[in-house]
Design an enzyme around this catalytic site. Structure first.
Site, PDB file in Angstrom:
ATOM      1  N   LYS A  27       0.834  -1.204   0.000  1.00 25.74           N
ATOM      2  CA  LYS A  27       0.000   0.000   0.000  1.00 25.74           C
ATOM      3  C   LYS A  27       0.871   1.257   0.000  1.00 25.74           C
ATOM      4  O   LYS A  27       0.655   2.164  -0.804  1.00 25.74           O
ATOM      5  CB  LYS A  27      -0.879  -0.067   1.262  1.00 25.74           C
ATOM      6  CG  LYS A  27      -1.926   0.972   1.392  1.00 25.74           C
ATOM      7  CD  LYS A  27      -3.019   0.500   2.334  1.00 25.74           C
ATOM      8  CE  LYS A  27      -2.696   0.709   3.810  1.00 25.74           C
ATOM      9  NZ  LYS A  27      -2.727   2.124   4.209  1.00 25.74           N
ATOM     10  N   SER A  28       1.855   1.307   0.866  1.00 29.32           N
ATOM     11  CA  SER A  28       2.701   2.506   0.955  1.00 29.32           C
ATOM     12  C   SER A  28       3.414   2.764  -0.366  1.00 29.32           C
ATOM     13  O   SER A  28       3.487   3.901  -0.845  1.00 29.32           O
ATOM     14  CB  SER A  28       3.766   2.329   2.048  1.00 29.32           C
ATOM     15  OG  SER A  28       3.171   2.310   3.306  1.00 29.32           O
ATOM     16  N   ARG A  32       3.026   5.939  -3.417  1.00 28.04           N
ATOM     17  CA  ARG A  32       4.188   6.756  -3.819  1.00 28.04           C
ATOM     18  C   ARG A  32       4.445   6.674  -5.319  1.00 28.04           C
ATOM     19  O   ARG A  32       4.743   7.681  -5.966  1.00 28.04           O
ATOM     20  CB  ARG A  32       5.420   6.326  -3.019  1.00 28.04           C
ATOM     21  CG  ARG A  32       5.346   6.813  -1.556  1.00 28.04           C
ATOM     22  CD  ARG A  32       6.131   5.914  -0.650  1.00 28.04           C
ATOM     23  NE  ARG A  32       6.258   6.444   0.706  1.00 28.04           N
ATOM     24  CZ  ARG A  32       5.333   6.319   1.666  1.00 28.04           C
ATOM     25  NH1 ARG A  32       4.169   5.733   1.403  1.00 28.04           N
ATOM     26  NH2 ARG A  32       5.555   6.792   2.875  1.00 28.04           N
ATOM     27  N   ASP A 319       2.235  -0.557  11.890  1.00 29.52           N
ATOM     28  CA  ASP A 319       1.059  -1.167  11.264  1.00 29.52           C
ATOM     29  C   ASP A 319       0.904  -2.644  11.620  1.00 29.52           C
ATOM     30  O   ASP A 319      -0.160  -3.232  11.386  1.00 29.52           O
ATOM     31  CB  ASP A 319       1.138  -1.033   9.736  1.00 29.52           C
ATOM     32  CG  ASP A 319       0.926   0.401   9.285  1.00 29.52           C
ATOM     33  OD1 ASP A 319       0.427   1.219  10.083  1.00 29.52           O
ATOM     34  OD2 ASP A 319       1.273   0.705   8.129  1.00 29.52           O
TER      35      ASP A 319
HETATM   36  C1  S3P Z   1       2.510   5.035   6.079  1.00 34.45           C
HETATM   37  C2  S3P Z   1       3.085   5.440   7.238  1.00 34.45           C
HETATM   38  C3  S3P Z   1       2.551   5.091   8.560  1.00 34.45           C
HETATM   39  C4  S3P Z   1       1.611   3.910   8.489  1.00 34.45           C
HETATM   40  C5  S3P Z   1       0.625   4.032   7.377  1.00 34.45           C
HETATM   41  C6  S3P Z   1       1.332   4.149   6.042  1.00 34.45           C
HETATM   42  C7  S3P Z   1       3.080   5.483   4.806  1.00 34.45           C
HETATM   43  O1  S3P Z   1       1.843   6.193   9.078  1.00 34.45           O
HETATM   44  O2  S3P Z   1       0.939   3.738   9.709  1.00 34.45           O
HETATM   45  O3  S3P Z   1      -0.230   2.907   7.329  1.00 34.45           O
HETATM   46  O4  S3P Z   1       2.750   4.916   3.741  1.00 34.45           O
HETATM   47  O5  S3P Z   1       3.910   6.407   4.837  1.00 34.45           O
HETATM   48  P1  S3P Z   1       2.565   7.388   9.870  1.00 34.45           P
HETATM   49  O6  S3P Z   1       3.439   8.103   8.921  1.00 34.45           O
HETATM   50  O7  S3P Z   1       1.435   8.261  10.345  1.00 34.45           O
HETATM   51  O8  S3P Z   1       3.305   6.752  10.998  1.00 34.45           O
END
Ligand code: S3P
Length: 435
Positions: A27-28, A32, A319
């Site tokens: 997902k992250s 991006r 997460d």
């Molecule tokens: C993420 C960063 C995390 C994570 C989120 C996805 C990201 O959040 O909990 O599910 O893709 O950069 P935070 O940056 O608020 O810690």
């Protein structure tokens, strides 16, 4: 063993988990690649894009900002980049749905564009804190209005200048928002982290041809660099894989293999914790794509034992804490799991500390809630009725814990798994019914 309908799921006890599994695209990383593709010169083709609703929300926002996004199928996303400063004013408010990453990262782009945009989200996202991006983006030159620092945000973007900023909370989203804004700024943008967080943005910048300096916890990007579109493949999501790892670690006699999964060291801390909890974990990196290591995780139950997650580890596995909580419930009676230094859990898709404690307790667990974490003293679960609280990771954590209970568990609102893991319940059934 399991019945899942639109919004509720019934999970029955399982003996063990075994088999091979592929998880949805990370997902992250998906967010991006889509965002960088949108502001790049030329076309970007992303394969293995996350099938979850969060990443679809990012694509919908980009389309509303005038970006051509094609989804020819099979998880492929083709984006025609509009180049730096090339987004168009949307005709209606943007909808980030349930996705904090969409809102915070898109805000970084909108801050640099000379028009007004409103970006909102669902009830859960509307409760989440946004000052962490509003404050630094405002210092860079944007004007952002938000009642009580929460969505919706009204962003009046414009020319930005680089700043040096040390976020108050370790957050990859804040870091990424500022680096994306910094690409559009005059001068240099410097982000100094208090603790390391996932580094996908840094790797993606390099993959799109942007020079970024990283020295320890200091990231620096010079504005005006133009990302170049390219083809990329998104690895499987280790945060989704974590639920299968916990299932295998917690049910004696289990063995699960997860292929094509991202093994970026800024995401694998969960595997170290699983080893400490007695699981036998092997990883093999077999290739890299766009600077992201990809490979296989093989995990079997081993001898489950007590474990703690220390505050310094938390930013690297934030997460995965719901999954690790589920492992706490699956440990042999007399064992414990504890996490502290995780107050950020309270401002995720739900208040994950209280909602997890409530759900596990409803299934028969002995849970102590702290302001910044929780403790589980393992004892046999009986199952029961729980509520996913609109949170995909809670629905999955309850489902995994339910496999170790003596009776069935009904999970209300289980359809929310679609946020990051459509098909989760089918895979759970497959892995727990194989002989
Ligand atoms: C993420 C960063 C995390 C994570 C989120 C996805 C990201 O959040 O909990 O599910 O893709 O950069 P935070 O940056 O608020 O810690």
């Amino acid at each position: 063993m399991l019945r899942a309908s639109g919004h509720a799921a019934l999970v029955r006890p399982a003996q063990r988990a075994s088999g091979r599994v592929l998880v949805p695209g990370d997902k992250s990383i998906s967010h991006r690649y889509a965002l960088l593709g949108a502001i790049a010169d030329g076309p970007t083709r992303i394969s293995g894009y996350s099938s979850g609703a969060d990443c679809a929300a990012t694509l919908a926002c980009l389309q509303a900002l005038g970006v051509s996004v094609q989804t020819p199928g099979n998880g492929t996303v083709a984006i025609t980049g509009r180049g730096l400063h090339g987004l168009e004013q949307p005709r209606a408010p943007l909808d980030a749905a349930n996705s904090g990453t969409t809102m915070r990262l898109v805000a970084g782009l909108l801050a640099a564009h000379p028009f007004r945009t409103v970006i909102g989200g669902d009830a859960s996202l509307s409760r989440r804190p946004m000052r962490r991006v509003i404050e630094p983006l405002t210092r860079m030159g944007a004007t952002i209005a938000a009642e009580d620092g929460r969505p919706p945000l009204t962003i009046d973007g414009g020319p930005l200048h680089g700043i040096t900023y040390a976020p108050e909370v370790p957050s990859a989203q804040v870091k990424s928002s500022l680096l994306l804004a910094g690409l559009h700024a005059t001068g240099t943008t410097v982000v100094i982290e208090g603790a390391p967080t996932r580094d996908h943005t840094e790797r993606a910048f390099t993959a799109f041809g942007v020079t970024l300096s990283r020295v320890g916890l200091k990231m620096e990007v010079a504005g005006g660099q133009r990302p170049q579109g390219r083809a990329l493949a998104v690895p499987g999501d280790i945060s989704g894989a974590a639920f299968w790892c916990v299932l295998a670690a917690g049910l004696p006699g289990s063995r699960v293999e997860i292929d094509g999964v991202g093994l970026n060291p800024s995401r694998t801390a969960v595997l170290d914790v699983l080893r400490r909890a007695g699981a036998v974990v092997e990883t093999v990196v077999n290739h890299e794509d766009a600077g992201e290591p990809i490979g296989r995780i093989t995990i079997s139950a081993g001898e489950p034992c007590s474990f703690t997650v220390s505050p310094t580890e938390v930013p690297m596995l934030i997460d995965e804490l719901p999954a690790l909580g589920a492992l706490g419930t699956l440990l042999p009676e007399g064992c414990t799991m504890e996490v502290r230094g995780a107050a950020e859990l309270r401002v995720k898709e739900s208040d994950r500390i209280s909602a997890l404690a409530r759900g596990f307790a409803a299934m028969g667990a002995d849970v102590t809630e702290y302001a910044d974490g929780f403790r589980i003293a393992a004892r046999p679960l009986r199952g029961g009725q729980v509520d996913a609280s609109g949170d995909h990771r809670l629905a999955m954590a309850f489902a995994v814990a339910a496999c170790g209970a003596s009776g069935p568990t009904a999970i209300d609102g289980a359809g929310v798994v679609d946020v990051s893991y459509p098909g989760f319940f089918q895979e759970l059934e497959r892995l727990t019914s194989a002989r």
